[in-house]
Design an enzyme around this catalytic site. Structure first.
Site, mmCIF file in Angstrom:
data_model
loop_
_atom_site.group_PDB
_atom_site.id
_atom_site.type_symbol
_atom_site.label_atom_id
_atom_site.label_comp_id
_atom_site.label_asym_id
_atom_site.label_seq_id
_atom_site.Cartn_x
_atom_site.Cartn_y
_atom_site.Cartn_z
ATOM 1 N N GLU A 91 0.709 -0.994 0.001
ATOM 2 C CA GLU A 91 -0.033 0.080 -0.437
ATOM 3 C C GLU A 91 0.586 1.147 0.272
ATOM 4 O OE1 GLU A 91 -2.891 -1.032 2.979
ATOM 5 O OE2 GLU A 91 -3.300 0.936 3.091
ATOM 6 N N CYS A 111 4.332 -6.803 9.099
ATOM 7 C CA CYS A 111 5.236 -6.313 9.725
ATOM 8 C C CYS A 111 5.569 -6.872 10.661
ATOM 9 C CB CYS A 111 4.472 -4.809 10.234
ATOM 10 S SG CYS A 111 5.882 -3.555 11.431
ATOM 11 N N CYS A 115 2.377 -3.565 17.289
ATOM 12 C CA CYS A 115 1.661 -2.829 17.910
ATOM 13 C C CYS A 115 0.037 -3.018 17.635
ATOM 14 C CB CYS A 115 1.918 -1.308 16.958
ATOM 15 S SG CYS A 115 3.664 -0.515 17.052
ATOM 16 N N CYS A 118 -2.632 -1.199 15.286
ATOM 17 C CA CYS A 118 -2.255 -0.978 14.478
ATOM 18 C C CYS A 118 -2.451 -2.506 13.087
ATOM 19 C CB CYS A 118 -0.380 -0.426 14.026
ATOM 20 S SG CYS A 118 -0.468 -0.582 12.570
ATOM 21 N N SER A 190 10.037 6.843 10.098
ATOM 22 C CA SER A 190 9.524 6.532 11.682
ATOM 23 C C SER A 190 9.327 5.438 11.784
ATOM 24 C CB SER A 190 7.859 6.830 10.944
ATOM 25 O OG SER A 190 7.235 6.215 12.119
ATOM 26 N N CYS A 332 -3.031 3.315 8.507
ATOM 27 C CA CYS A 332 -2.083 2.173 7.654
ATOM 28 C C CYS A 332 -2.534 0.907 7.560
ATOM 29 C CB CYS A 332 -0.672 2.090 8.054
ATOM 30 S SG CYS A 332 -0.727 3.276 9.677
HETATM 31 N N1 SAH Z 1 7.057 1.252 11.661
HETATM 32 C C1 SAH Z 1 6.785 1.919 11.606
HETATM 33 C C2 SAH Z 1 6.537 3.282 10.778
HETATM 34 C C3 SAH Z 1 4.695 2.837 9.417
HETATM 35 S S1 SAH Z 1 3.982 2.527 11.150
HETATM 36 C C4 SAH Z 1 6.515 2.681 12.897
HETATM 37 O O1 SAH Z 1 6.897 1.936 13.812
HETATM 38 O O2 SAH Z 1 7.056 3.808 13.527
HETATM 39 C C5 SAH Z 1 3.679 4.798 11.099
HETATM 40 C C6 SAH Z 1 3.139 5.385 12.287
HETATM 41 O O3 SAH Z 1 1.262 5.157 12.245
HETATM 42 C C7 SAH Z 1 3.146 4.629 13.347
HETATM 43 O O4 SAH Z 1 3.796 6.532 13.981
HETATM 44 C C8 SAH Z 1 2.389 4.022 14.462
HETATM 45 O O5 SAH Z 1 2.592 4.187 15.487
HETATM 46 C C9 SAH Z 1 1.084 4.670 13.864
HETATM 47 N N2 SAH Z 1 -0.132 3.897 13.890
HETATM 48 C C10 SAH Z 1 0.112 2.918 13.466
HETATM 49 N N3 SAH Z 1 -1.454 1.975 13.433
HETATM 50 C C11 SAH Z 1 -2.440 3.465 13.698
HETATM 51 C C12 SAH Z 1 -3.890 3.459 14.304
HETATM 52 N N4 SAH Z 1 -4.372 2.913 13.605
HETATM 53 N N5 SAH Z 1 -3.540 4.660 14.328
HETATM 54 C C13 SAH Z 1 -3.160 6.077 14.134
HETATM 55 N N6 SAH Z 1 -1.604 5.800 13.766
HETATM 56 C C14 SAH Z 1 -1.465 4.883 13.969
#
Ligand code: SAH
Length: 345
Positions: A91, A111, A115, A118, A190, A332
């Site tokens: 994506e 990934c 988290c 996510c 990031s 995402c």
């Molecule tokens: N793995 C990296 C980059 C990809 S995620 C990282 O963790 O930074 C990009 C950003 O989107 C990160 O800050 C992540 O925590 C955030 N993110 C992921 N899912 C999300 C969601 N449902 N709502 C808001 N931010 C989210």
């Protein structure tokens, strides 16, 4: 097989010479790939047919095939689903801003960071993306939209520092003066916080922006929503951030996804203020995007503003990220999951 589009200029030159070809053929090929963004070897009109045939036999010419395109009626955001040579779907997002167009790219298919909020991590990691596959997301979007891309954020699916070598190669290629020549300052990477890799990235002396996904200000709370926090404490991360700033002179950004009832209390404001102050970080608040499989909800707009104002009172440099493309699939990784038929309706 040689992955043509992932080769640096020097590597490409060595390779072309190893085929018994003249050096200038490497320059022509490089320009076709990284300036003209050629969609295939056949488009390269000034290369001899014999060379093209040889390259087709020995090399991979990476192209991102568009499988889906969704254009937001609200703000012009475009989400793309690209199919890779092995059928993996990834994506990418195109965001038009007044100051220029920004593209958000994925660094991995899936990934493994886990988290809790996510969508990208739900099916685990499938594989790393090559440098060419990262570049192609930008190149394909440029070909399709006809628009120049001036900012790139590595914030799509995947943990970029978990795919370190390909990420560094990607940054070198994208900023190469004989390629797209994007300024390093227009790239943001990031990370969920792989402390050692942050240290290693600092040593590359890039002028890129590093964003740390913080999301909680105590180790205990951070461990509840981000498994990576079991490996690295916030103290270790702050040290890595300070080191990054000292080595590169680049101010860090903290990303903080606001989750109602989880990380939006006054104690969180104070904790976040003192961490941001300790490394001179800018704070980017992102009201959490609800994901079908999780139960996290964002605070309402007013509460988010209150949180922001309290940070400002503490003299913290803070912005709330405007949510874009809400009508074409929020957070995402959701588009990819939908296409795989994995998202529960
Ligand atoms: N793995 C990296 C980059 C990809 S995620 C990282 O963790 O930074 C990009 C950003 O989107 C990160 O800050 C992540 O925590 C955030 N993110 C992921 N899912 C999300 C969601 N449902 N709502 C808001 N931010 C989210």
């Amino acid at each position: 097989m040689t992955d043509l589009k992932s080769l640096t200029r020097e590597e490409l030159t060595d390779y072309i010479i190893s085929l018994g070809e003249k050096k200038f053929r490497a320059s022509q090929l490089y320009e076709w790939m990284h300036v003209h963004l050629a969609g295939s070897l056949d488009d390269m009109t000034n290369l001899p047919a014999t060379l093209k045939e040889r390259l087709k036999q020995e090399c991979i010419y990476t192209v991102a095939d568009m499988a889906e395109r969704h254009i937001s009626k609200e703000d012009g955001t475009q989400k793309f689903l690209f199919s890779m040579a092995d059928g993996q779907m990834i994506e990418s997002v195109f965001m038009p801003y007044k100051h220029g167009n920004s593209v958000c790219i994925s660094s991995q298919a899936g990934c493994r960071m886990g988290c809790a909020f996510c969508a990208s991590t739900i099916g685990g990691l499938v594989r790393n993306l090559t440098a060419a596959e990262m570049l192609e997301q930008i190149y394909a979007i440029t070909r399709i939209t006809g628009e120049r891309v001036s900012n790139v954020v590595v914030m799509g699916t995947g943990e970029p520092l978990d795919n370190y070598d390909n990420l560094v190669r990607f940054i070198r290629l994208l900023t190469d003066e004989k390629g797209q020549n994007l300024s390093q300052r227009s790239i943001t990477v990031s990370t969920c916080g792989l402390a050692e890799k942050i240290g290693r990235l600092a040593e590359e002396h890039f002028q890129i922006t590093l964003a740390l996904s913080l999301h909680a200000v105590t180790d205990e709370k951070r461990r509840q929503i981000m498994p990576v926090a079991r490996s690295y404490s916030i103290a270790q991360l702050m040290e890595a951030c300070r080191g990054y700033f000292e080595t590169t002179g680049r101010r860090i950004t903290f990303e903080y996804s606001l989750i109602a009832g989880v990380n939006d209390t006054d104690a969180d404001v104070e904790g976040l203020s003192s961490l941001a102050r300790s490394v001179g970080a800018h704070v980017n608040l992102i009201p959490v995007n609800p994901v079908t499989e999780t139960s996290f909800v964002p605070p309402d707009r007013r509460q988010a503003d209150v949180f922001k104002n309290k940070l400002e009172k503490n003299h913290i440099n803070v912005t709330i990220r405007r949510s874009m493309g809400r009508d074409i699939d929020g957070a995402c990784g959701q588009l990819r999951r939908k296409s795989l038929g994995l998202e529960k309706e």
